[in-house]
Design a protein around this motif. Structure first.
Motif, PDB file in Angstrom:
ATOM      1  N   ARG A  19       0.826  -1.209   0.000  1.00 28.49           N
ATOM      2  CA  ARG A  19       0.000   0.000   0.000  1.00 28.49           C
ATOM      3  C   ARG A  19       0.857   1.254   0.000  1.00 28.49           C
ATOM      4  N   ILE A  20       1.937   1.248   0.773  1.00 32.89           N
ATOM      5  CA  ILE A  20       2.843   2.396   0.816  1.00 32.89           C
ATOM      6  C   ILE A  20       3.428   2.639  -0.570  1.00 32.89           C
ATOM      7  N   ASP A  21       3.918   1.582  -1.194  1.00 30.38           N
ATOM      8  CA  ASP A  21       4.521   1.719  -2.514  1.00 30.38           C
ATOM      9  C   ASP A  21       3.484   2.210  -3.528  1.00 30.38           C
ATOM     10  N   TYR A  22       2.275   1.666  -3.472  1.00 32.91           N
ATOM     11  CA  TYR A  22       1.216   2.068  -4.397  1.00 32.91           C
ATOM     12  C   TYR A  22       0.866   3.551  -4.216  1.00 32.91           C
ATOM     13  N   LEU A  23       0.689   3.973  -2.981  1.00 33.27           N
ATOM     14  CA  LEU A  23       0.327   5.372  -2.720  1.00 33.27           C
ATOM     15  C   LEU A  23       1.430   6.335  -3.161  1.00 33.27           C
ATOM     16  N   LEU A  24       2.680   5.974  -2.917  1.00 34.69           N
ATOM     17  CA  LEU A  24       3.761   6.875  -3.294  1.00 34.69           C
ATOM     18  C   LEU A  24       3.967   6.904  -4.811  1.00 34.69           C
ATOM     19  N   ARG A  25       3.688   5.805  -5.480  1.00 30.93           N
ATOM     20  CA  ARG A  25       3.721   5.834  -6.952  1.00 30.93           C
ATOM     21  C   ARG A  25       2.606   6.745  -7.484  1.00 30.93           C
ATOM     22  N   LEU A  26       1.439   6.664  -6.878  1.00 29.17           N
ATOM     23  CA  LEU A  26       0.343   7.563  -7.272  1.00 29.17           C
ATOM     24  C   LEU A  26       0.735   9.022  -7.037  1.00 29.17           C
ATOM     25  N   ALA A  27       1.355   9.288  -5.899  1.00 27.40           N
ATOM     26  CA  ALA A  27       1.795  10.656  -5.592  1.00 27.40           C
ATOM     27  C   ALA A  27       2.789  11.133  -6.643  1.00 27.40           C
ATOM     28  N   ASP A  28       3.680  10.254  -7.055  1.00 24.08           N
ATOM     29  CA  ASP A  28       4.679  10.601  -8.065  1.00 24.08           C
ATOM     30  C   ASP A  28       4.026  10.905  -9.412  1.00 24.08           C
ATOM     31  N   ASP A  29       2.987  10.149  -9.772  1.00 25.46           N
ATOM     32  CA  ASP A  29       2.307  10.343 -11.051  1.00 25.46           C
ATOM     33  C   ASP A  29       1.446  11.603 -11.076  1.00 25.46           C
ATOM     34  N   VAL A  30       0.864  11.954  -9.944  1.00 24.38           N
ATOM     35  CA  VAL A  30      -0.130  13.023  -9.884  1.00 24.38           C
ATOM     36  C   VAL A  30       0.476  14.380  -9.515  1.00 24.38           C
ATOM     37  N   PHE A  31       1.689  14.413  -9.023  1.00 23.96           N
ATOM     38  CA  PHE A  31       2.248  15.624  -8.398  1.00 23.96           C
ATOM     39  C   PHE A  31       2.160  16.868  -9.277  1.00 23.96           C
ATOM     40  N   LEU A  32       2.519  16.768 -10.543  1.00 29.11           N
ATOM     41  CA  LEU A  32       2.563  17.970 -11.382  1.00 29.11           C
ATOM     42  C   LEU A  32       1.177  18.554 -11.648  1.00 29.11           C
ATOM     43  N   GLU A  33       0.140  17.706 -11.729  1.00 30.39           N
ATOM     44  CA  GLU A  33      -1.208  18.223 -11.957  1.00 30.39           C
ATOM     45  C   GLU A  33      -1.885  18.651 -10.657  1.00 30.39           C
ATOM     46  N   LYS A  34      -1.740  17.808  -9.606  1.00 30.67           N
ATOM     47  CA  LYS A  34      -2.446  18.076  -8.346  1.00 30.67           C
ATOM     48  C   LYS A  34      -1.502  17.832  -7.165  1.00 30.67           C
ATOM     49  N   PRO A  35      -0.692  18.831  -6.818  1.00 31.44           N
ATOM     50  CA  PRO A  35       0.265  18.643  -5.722  1.00 31.44           C
ATOM     51  C   PRO A  35      -0.384  18.384  -4.368  1.00 31.44           C
ATOM     52  N   ALA A  36      -1.566  18.927  -4.137  1.00 31.70           N
ATOM     53  CA  ALA A  36      -2.239  18.697  -2.846  1.00 31.70           C
ATOM     54  C   ALA A  36      -2.630  17.231  -2.705  1.00 31.70           C
ATOM     55  N   ARG A  37      -3.089  16.624  -3.787  1.00 27.89           N
ATOM     56  CA  ARG A  37      -3.460  15.214  -3.747  1.00 27.89           C
ATOM     57  C   ARG A  37      -2.213  14.348  -3.553  1.00 27.89           C
ATOM     58  N   ALA A  38      -1.116  14.715  -4.202  1.00 29.99           N
ATOM     59  CA  ALA A  38       0.136  13.976  -4.033  1.00 29.99           C
ATOM     60  C   ALA A  38       0.600  14.054  -2.580  1.00 29.99           C
ATOM     61  N   GLN A  39       0.444  15.229  -1.959  1.00 26.09           N
ATOM     62  CA  GLN A  39       0.818  15.382  -0.556  1.00 26.09           C
ATOM     63  C   GLN A  39      -0.052  14.508   0.331  1.00 26.09           C
ATOM     64  N   ARG A  40      -1.326  14.420   0.006  1.00 21.18           N
ATOM     65  CA  ARG A  40      -2.246  13.579   0.778  1.00 21.18           C
ATOM     66  C   ARG A  40      -1.842  12.103   0.680  1.00 21.18           C
ATOM     67  N   TYR A  41      -1.475  11.655  -0.528  1.00 24.59           N
ATOM     68  CA  TYR A  41      -1.026  10.274  -0.707  1.00 24.59           C
ATOM     69  C   TYR A  41       0.233  10.009   0.114  1.00 24.59           C
ATOM     70  N   ALA A  42       1.158  10.969   0.117  1.00 27.60           N
ATOM     71  CA  ALA A  42       2.391  10.806   0.884  1.00 27.60           C
ATOM     72  C   ALA A  42       2.089  10.744   2.386  1.00 27.60           C
ATOM     73  N   ASP A  43       1.160  11.586   2.853  1.00 26.54           N
ATOM     74  CA  ASP A  43       0.782  11.568   4.272  1.00 26.54           C
ATOM     75  C   ASP A  43       0.145  10.231   4.653  1.00 26.54           C
ATOM     76  N   LEU A  44      -0.735   9.737   3.791  1.00 27.78           N
ATOM     77  CA  LEU A  44      -1.375   8.441   4.068  1.00 27.78           C
ATOM     78  C   LEU A  44      -0.349   7.320   4.136  1.00 27.78           C
ATOM     79  N   SER A  45       0.607   7.333   3.224  1.00 29.97           N
ATOM     80  CA  SER A  45       1.618   6.274   3.227  1.00 29.97           C
ATOM     81  C   SER A  45       2.481   6.347   4.490  1.00 29.97           C
ATOM     82  N   ARG A  46       2.822   7.557   4.927  1.00 28.38           N
ATOM     83  CA  ARG A  46       3.590   7.704   6.166  1.00 28.38           C
ATOM     84  C   ARG A  46       2.803   7.173   7.358  1.00 28.38           C
TER      85      ARG A  46
END
Length: 105
Positions: A19-46
């Protein structure tokens, strides 16, 4: 048949890592379009890692600021520099909080 504690713990760790790896990959893919969502994914993985006592993999751990916990994207919200002095090292500077992190080469 009862499941032993050790095997249950291994299973929880395995699922947590996935789950951590999946969420951080999603954060990596989404960061340029939606940085807030990428931050949320990173927080969830932590939080998943902390709850289940699983460390983030090194490649992802270096993508999160140690001070403000921001998801880092080189050139957008952090600066990466190579320094040859003393021992060769990499310096990552977070633009959100200004924190410097060094990694030996």
């Amino acid at each position: 048949m009862p499941v032993s504690r050790r095997s249950r713990k291994r299973e929880v760790e395995k699922i947590s890592r996935e789950r951590i790896d999946y969420l951080l990959r999603l954060a990596d893919d989404v960061f340029l379009e939606k940085p807030a969502r990428a931050q949320r994914y990173a927080d969830l993985s932590r939080r998943i890692g902390m709850r289940n006592k699983v460390r983030l993999p090194k490649i992802w751990r270096r993508r999160i600021c140690r001070n403000c916990k921001a998801f880092l994207w080189p050139g957008v919200n952090c600066r990466v520099r190579l320094r040859p002095r003393r021992q060769s090292h990499i310096v990552v500077t977070c633009f959100n909080c200004g924190h410097h992190t060094r990694y030996n080469i």
